[in-house]
Design an enzyme around this catalytic site. Structure first.
Site, PDB file in Angstrom:
ATOM      1  N   GLN A   1      -8.358 -13.002   1.176  1.00 39.84           N
ATOM      2  CA  GLN A   1      -7.244 -13.454   2.006  1.00 39.84           C
ATOM      3  C   GLN A   1      -7.419 -14.934   2.370  1.00 39.84           C
ATOM      4  OE1 GLN A   1      -5.858 -10.591   4.804  1.00 39.84           O
ATOM      5  NE2 GLN A   1      -4.950 -12.118   6.156  1.00 39.84           N
TER       6      GLN A   1
ATOM      7  N   HIS B   1       6.133  -3.483  10.294  1.00 38.28           N
ATOM      8  CA  HIS B   1       6.209  -4.727   9.546  1.00 38.28           C
ATOM      9  C   HIS B   1       7.359  -5.610  10.007  1.00 38.28           C
ATOM     10  CE1 HIS B   1       3.982  -2.244   6.449  1.00 38.28           C
ATOM     11  NE2 HIS B   1       3.224  -3.312   6.539  1.00 38.28           N
TER      12      HIS B   1
ATOM     13  N   ARG C   1     -11.376   3.280   2.133  1.00 39.58           N
ATOM     14  CA  ARG C   1     -10.154   3.884   1.612  1.00 39.58           C
ATOM     15  C   ARG C   1     -10.246   4.066   0.102  1.00 39.58           C
ATOM     16  NH1 ARG C   1      -5.239   0.597   3.965  1.00 39.58           N
ATOM     17  NH2 ARG C   1      -6.360  -1.149   3.078  1.00 39.58           N
TER      18      ARG C   1
ATOM     19  N   THR D   1       0.820  -1.212   0.000  1.00 40.85           N
ATOM     20  CA  THR D   1       0.000   0.000   0.000  1.00 40.85           C
ATOM     21  C   THR D   1       0.854   1.263   0.000  1.00 40.85           C
ATOM     22  OG1 THR D   1      -0.144  -0.241   2.392  1.00 40.85           O
ATOM     23  CG2 THR D   1      -2.004  -1.020   1.108  1.00 40.85           C
TER      24      THR D   1
ATOM     25  N   LYS E   1      -9.712  -0.469   9.925  1.00 36.01           N
ATOM     26  CA  LYS E   1      -9.912   0.848   9.315  1.00 36.01           C
ATOM     27  C   LYS E   1     -11.329   1.317   9.623  1.00 36.01           C
ATOM     28  CE  LYS E   1      -5.972   1.170   7.049  1.00 36.01           C
ATOM     29  NZ  LYS E   1      -5.380   0.042   7.798  1.00 36.01           N
TER      30      LYS E   1
ATOM     31  N   LYS F   1       5.619   5.431  15.180  1.00 39.28           N
ATOM     32  CA  LYS F   1       5.329   6.796  14.764  1.00 39.28           C
ATOM     33  C   LYS F   1       6.179   7.726  15.609  1.00 39.28           C
ATOM     34  CE  LYS F   1       1.676   5.910  12.121  1.00 39.28           C
ATOM     35  NZ  LYS F   1       1.663   6.132  10.692  1.00 39.28           N
ATOM     36  N   THR F   2       6.752   8.704  14.989  1.00 36.38           N
ATOM     37  CA  THR F   2       7.455   9.741  15.735  1.00 36.38           C
ATOM     38  C   THR F   2       6.852  11.067  15.314  1.00 36.38           C
ATOM     39  OG1 THR F   2       9.096  10.114  14.008  1.00 36.38           O
ATOM     40  CG2 THR F   2       9.581   8.404  15.625  1.00 36.38           C
TER      41      THR F   2
ATOM     42  N   LYS G   1       1.270   5.131  19.215  1.00 39.88           N
ATOM     43  CA  LYS G   1       1.343   4.030  18.284  1.00 39.88           C
ATOM     44  C   LYS G   1       2.814   3.749  18.007  1.00 39.88           C
ATOM     45  CE  LYS G   1      -1.378   2.720  14.270  1.00 39.88           C
ATOM     46  NZ  LYS G   1      -2.180   3.218  13.152  1.00 39.88           N
TER      47      LYS G   1
ATOM     48  N   HIS H   1       7.233  -0.341   6.877  1.00 40.05           N
ATOM     49  CA  HIS H   1       7.704   0.460   8.000  1.00 40.05           C
ATOM     50  C   HIS H   1       8.029  -0.442   9.178  1.00 40.05           C
ATOM     51  CE1 HIS H   1       3.655  -0.009   9.623  1.00 40.05           C
ATOM     52  NE2 HIS H   1       3.186   0.383   8.455  1.00 40.05           N
TER      53      HIS H   1
ATOM     54  N   ASP I   1      -4.700  -7.560  14.106  1.00 44.25           N
ATOM     55  CA  ASP I   1      -5.876  -7.107  13.364  1.00 44.25           C
ATOM     56  C   ASP I   1      -6.214  -8.081  12.228  1.00 44.25           C
ATOM     57  OD1 ASP I   1      -3.602  -6.503  11.967  1.00 44.25           O
ATOM     58  OD2 ASP I   1      -4.267  -4.528  11.296  1.00 44.25           O
TER      59      ASP I   1
END
Length: 425
Positions: free
Chosen positions: A178, A50, A88, A42, A84, A237-238, A234, A47, A199
RNA sequence: GGGGGGAUGGCCGAGCGGUCAAAGGCUGCAGACUGUAAAUCUGCCGACUCCGUCUACGGAGGUUCGAAUCCUCCUCCCCCCA
């Protein structure tokens, strides 16, 4: 290295949920298990989030089992609604194809593709999903799922309840795709295990159900915990946004900084999750860390392990050195080698100042944009908050010709961790 | 429609003719301490040609030697009575 990956992942805290823990564990002991994880392209890079699943695949392989990574071009074209809260936008075919290239590359870094029978595989689910006809899908797969079952999913429910959000038929179908993947791998690669973030639990169970109903086989699932950091944010994330695996998106320096800034409360967990260090060694590291937390050896080790593995030894060393220069008390201008200057300049904001005359630090700071005004520059210097090339400036100090690194750069530190390179224009 | 109250620096909130670039709090920045942490303490927090000058207290005018402070009009907000 041999061992039971289930046991290893359990003791490292990588398992949030498992469909049949005992059975799966003994399966690992009795045969070479093939397991897979899907990664939808996606974005044009994975990141840090993963990394946990990637570690899972790597552990499997280290224990003699066979990992498969799906680069999910087929599913990427549809979009996973799990977790989500709203519909999207679809990615274009070109975007997904472009993303696929780098995602495949990144997956490859953690896996061995040439080690005999348990060599890793990367497969693209578009190869089979793309060939699947709509009628075939509805008859052979859709028939096994009732809508009642599908709308039982938490994320589906929440979107059905809220007319503002709603869910398209496309996204609603994702879990079947899936499940189809899992079933396909089961039949064609003897793949009995699917792993994924927590998830993904619903999607994984859908696959296990499909395999049972359609081919009468037994398959298994494991999910990883979704990480939060100690301060409740989370993970991954920064302030600067997501921490990516691609060096273009997140430089090795930033990547290193992300890990070195781990909270004390998190670092042990992170060492277990993101490194291959034996637990005994992690214990030792934590012992000395608890004795001298201010040295932050645990964070340093974590940052070293992860950065070196992802980006390589050299980039890691440069990132580490850049960090000590930026955060060290002082340093010699001679330490700023051309290579280092390059890194620092790419990490640190910069600006130019007029090249004539020998301006005062205040003028340089204001002209180059380091400070919003001369007043601000003056205040900072008076407060003792400005360092030029690593030494603190006094209000009366002038810029010396020798201060110019490579004849043109002035390296400022403003306060504790704001840096600025002013270059002669 | 009638009556009343209010608009102040990033935010909250004092001030009610000079001593006001505007109290106090929050935020922010810096210093000390420290672990590239938290807490705490200290300083700074409009701009500039920086012991001085300029621009600022909703907008536009006015009264005064002098206005954030008084008057007039305008804009916007809130409250009360119809």
């Amino acid at each position: 290295m041999q061992g039971n990956p289930m046991a290893i992942m359990l003791e490292r805290g990588c398992v949030e949920w498992c469909s049949h823990p005992e059975e799966l564990s003994s399966l690992f002991d009795s045969e070479m298990v093939t397991g897979y994880i899907g990664f939808d392209p996606t974005a044009d890079s994975l990141h840090v989030g993963h990394l946990i699943p990637m570690m899972g695949l790597a552990w499997m392989q280290r224990c003699g089992h066979r990992p498969i990574a799906i680069a999910g071009m087929g599913t990427g074209l549809i979009g996973d609604p799990s977790g989500k809260s709203k519909e999207r936008n679809l990615l274009t075919l070109e975007q997904v194809e472009k993303n696929l290239v780098t995602v495949k590359e990144q997956l490859g870094q953690f896996l061995d593709f040439d080690c005999g029978p348990n060599s890793a595989l990367i497969v693209n689910n578009h190869d089979w999903l793309g060939k699947q006809t709509l009628l075939g899908f509805l008859r052979d797969t859709g028939k096994y799922f009732t809508v009642n079952y599908m709308i039982g999913r938490e994320y589906v429910k929440s979107r059905l309840d809220d007319p503002e959000k709603s869910i398209s038929y496309t996204e609603f179908s994702y879990m079947l795709l899936q499940a189809f993947d899992f079933c396909h791998l089961f039949e064609n690669f003897s793949c009995k295990l699917q792993m994924g973030g927590n998830d993904q639990q619903g999607n994984i169970i859908a696959g296990i159900d499909l395999i049972r109903k359609k081919v009468g086989g037994q398959a298994y699932g494991i999910t990883y915990p979704l990480l939060l950091n100690a301060s409740g944010g989370k993970f991954g994330k920064t302030e600067g946004g997501t921490v990516w695996l691609s060096a273009e998106r997140t430089s090795p320096y930033r990547f290193y900084q992300f890990w070195i800034n781990s909270d004390d409360r998190d670092v042990e967990k992170l060492l277990k999750l993101f490194t291959f260090l034996p637990l005994e060694e992690i214990e030792d590291i934590m012992d000395s860390h608890r004795a001298r937390p201010e040295r932050r050896d645990a964070q340093k080790r974590l940052a070293r392990e992860v950065t070196a593995r992802l980006h390589g030894e050299e980039p890691f060393k440069m990132a580490e050195r850049a960090s000590t220069i930026l955060f060290g008390d002082s340093f010699e201008p001679s330490e700023l080698t051309p290579g280092m200057i390059k890194i620092l300049m790419s990490e640190v904001p910069g600006g130019v100042f007029p090249g004539d005359a020998a301006p005062s630090p205040v003028d340089v700071l204001a002209a180059s944009g380091a400070c919003a005004s001369k007043s601000e520059a003056r205040r900072l210097i008076q407060g003792g908050g400005v360092y030029l090339n690593g030494r603190r400036l006094n209000p009366a100090d002038e810029v010396d010709r020798q201060d110019l690194i490579e004849g043109k750069h002035l390296f400022f530190r403003l306060g504790k961790k704001r840096f600025f390179v002013a270059s002669k224009g």
